[in-house]
Write an enzyme that holds these catalytic residues in place. Sequence first.
Site, PDB file in Angstrom:
ATOM      1  NE  ARG A  91      -3.720  -2.170   2.559  1.00 12.28           N
ATOM      2  CZ  ARG A  91      -4.459  -2.440   3.493  1.00 12.28           C
ATOM      3  NH1 ARG A  91      -4.542  -1.530   4.594  1.00 12.28           N
ATOM      4  NH2 ARG A  91      -5.487  -3.563   3.533  1.00 12.28           N
ATOM      5  CB  SER A 135      -8.150  -2.454   3.291  1.00  9.65           C
ATOM      6  OG  SER A 135      -8.923  -2.974   4.446  1.00  9.65           O
ATOM      7  CG  HIS A 136      -9.155   0.457   6.722  1.00 11.15           C
ATOM      8  ND1 HIS A 136      -8.396  -0.866   6.376  1.00 11.15           N
ATOM      9  CD2 HIS A 136      -8.659   1.016   7.719  1.00 11.15           C
ATOM     10  CE1 HIS A 136      -7.323  -0.582   7.302  1.00 11.15           C
ATOM     11  NE2 HIS A 136      -7.635   0.359   8.186  1.00 11.15           N
ATOM     12  CG  ASP A 190     -13.332  -2.510   4.522  1.00  9.70           C
ATOM     13  OD1 ASP A 190     -14.243  -3.349   4.054  1.00  9.70           O
ATOM     14  OD2 ASP A 190     -12.110  -2.780   4.661  1.00  9.70           O
ATOM     15  CG  ASP A 250     -11.284  -4.515   0.938  1.00  7.09           C
ATOM     16  OD1 ASP A 250     -11.564  -4.216   2.278  1.00  7.09           O
ATOM     17  OD2 ASP A 250     -10.595  -5.476   1.328  1.00  7.09           O
ATOM     18  CG  ASP A 257     -11.626  -6.780   4.223  1.00  6.46           C
ATOM     19  OD1 ASP A 257     -12.071  -5.602   4.416  1.00  6.46           O
ATOM     20  OD2 ASP A 257     -10.461  -7.157   4.187  1.00  6.46           O
ATOM     21  NE  ARG A 258      -9.919  -3.680   7.872  1.00  6.66           N
ATOM     22  CZ  ARG A 258      -9.107  -3.371   8.673  1.00  6.66           C
ATOM     23  NH1 ARG A 258      -9.364  -2.774   9.588  1.00  6.66           N
ATOM     24  NH2 ARG A 258      -7.900  -3.796   8.223  1.00  6.66           N
ATOM     25  CB  SER A 304      -9.027  -4.095  13.095  1.00  7.41           C
ATOM     26  OG  SER A 304      -8.779  -5.496  12.505  1.00  7.41           O
ATOM     27  CE  LYS A 316      -9.915  -7.528   7.409  1.00 11.09           C
ATOM     28  NZ  LYS A 316      -8.761  -7.989   7.605  1.00 11.09           N
TER      29      LYS A 316
END
Length: 589
Positions: A32, A131-132, A306, A308, A310-311, A395, A406
């Site tokens: 990232r 991600s987030h 989030d 992508d 996954d959260r 998280s 996740k």
Amino acid sequence: MRKGTGEMVLFKVSRVETTPFDGQKPGTSGLRKKVKVFIQPNYLQNFVQSTFNALTAEKVRGATLVVSGDGRYYSKPAIQIIIKMAAANGVRRVWVGQNGLLSTPAVSAVIRERVGIDGSKATGAFILTASHNPGGPHEDFGIKYNMENGGPAPEGITDKIYENTKSIKEYLIADLPDVDISAIGVTNFGGPEGQFDVEVFDSASNFVKLMKSIFDFESIRKLLSCPKFTFCYDALHGVAGAYAKRIFVEELGAQESSLLNCVPKEDFGGGHPDPNLTYAKELVARMGLSKSSSQVEPPEFGAAADGDADRNMILGKRFFVTPSDSVAIIAANAVEAIPYFSAGLKGVARSMPTSAALDVVAKHLNLKFFEVPTGWKFFGNLMDAGLCSICGEESFGTGSDHIREKDGIWAVLAWLSILADKNKENLNGGKLVTVEDIVRNHWATYGRHYYTRYDYENVDASAAKELMAHLVKLQPSLGEVNEIVKGIRTDVSKVVHADEFEYKDPVDGSISRHQGIRYLFEDGSRLVFRLSGTGSEGATIRLYIEQYEKDSSKTGRDSQEGLAPLVEVALKLSKMQEFTGRSAPTVIT
């Protein structure tokens, strides 16, 4: 080139000279950086070629790869570059979600479940996501590689990728035209090693089918159709929006007005796609949890995803469910409420910084239990070995062995299943069992783990390392530590153990060291300090504070109020302000 019919275009492969870049080390969540870093000439190409070079020949030549992501800025040009490099490296076919959109859990599901029109199966994936973290020309981009089990590349592969980035001299690329990734269909090319195909497919179909095989959609549909039950889902303009309408509206019958920010955007609408109380402002206000009180009655249930997908964050009416409590409650109710688990759970696992709420459930239900370092690959190993059914991390990540990532939408459907199960006798009359009821009943049975996390984002990296070194240096002398603690607060328990968390994987025997600094107290309280690798600049210090309360008469206190003494100890023991210059955290969850 042809999409369905027409002449097939033959392509040529070029070898392009390049030189290494510093710092292309992928973490547990991939590589990232800011977009401005990724758009440097050859930066992305170096990483992709280094990945191909790190894989065994059968995982590349003649293989099928998935290339998609959360739709953030720079994803579309990156997909075209990866397609051309895949062709040049001998890949047989590339699968792309329509418009380049696939959630991270959906990519895992596609690798594990999807069969191509020619009978092919994917052996891996390039996932384009940070991600987030925010998206846009001045924000973050990311790339990671997932393996044939659908999970993130293990350390052995990511270490090889990094070594390759330090010595790379050339990359291979084909002179293909760009593929139209907005239209479903197959585009065929011919190259030196034969045919190469790019298949663009519907982003949601495989994932929806998988969810319907796990959950009782009919019972959830009955819940959502009940006039007393109101629902709200916020995708924060991330890729979850590509699934929300299909699942919640078309399959489960929710009102379209119950969806917030469900159009995926390259910059996430200018927001921060992190589903917590700080960044999911619109949902938090709608659920009655913001400081400005609304006259409108909040929905019974709210959730956010989030970037992508996954959260997840789970909310009740004016009530926040901590991620640590969420995974424990899902595990405690899974066998009764979710058909996929009706035969029982194989085991449960949590990341080390996550509260011990899951441990208590595992002990109560006599389940195998594992405490692992932060990083989903550790759960994946346990799942591949048949040792774990449900897992989670503080998280805002929760999941199960249906995939190897996740899964935010899975967690929302799990909660809706539990609510549907608890309310199956109440839908036609009687008071609804609410999210808050479920959580408070859980605390009454298992006790409550008061828990909070302080994030200090974009801290100077050297200052963050000095703070961590200071905490490690204190650990051998518990007498000195307890003198400091008593000098700060006399109403805090004694420190009985201090260490850096180390994990020996029960499946492959690998050892992970330096996974977080722990101070464990006599009454079961914990302080944990970690440096997080999920940001793109600077360092993020995460401070986790936990206190266990078994007395059901004391489980209703405000979390921040109950934890205040431990928070004061943590900040002064670590000398947080002295080292970082920060008088307050960036985010509190």
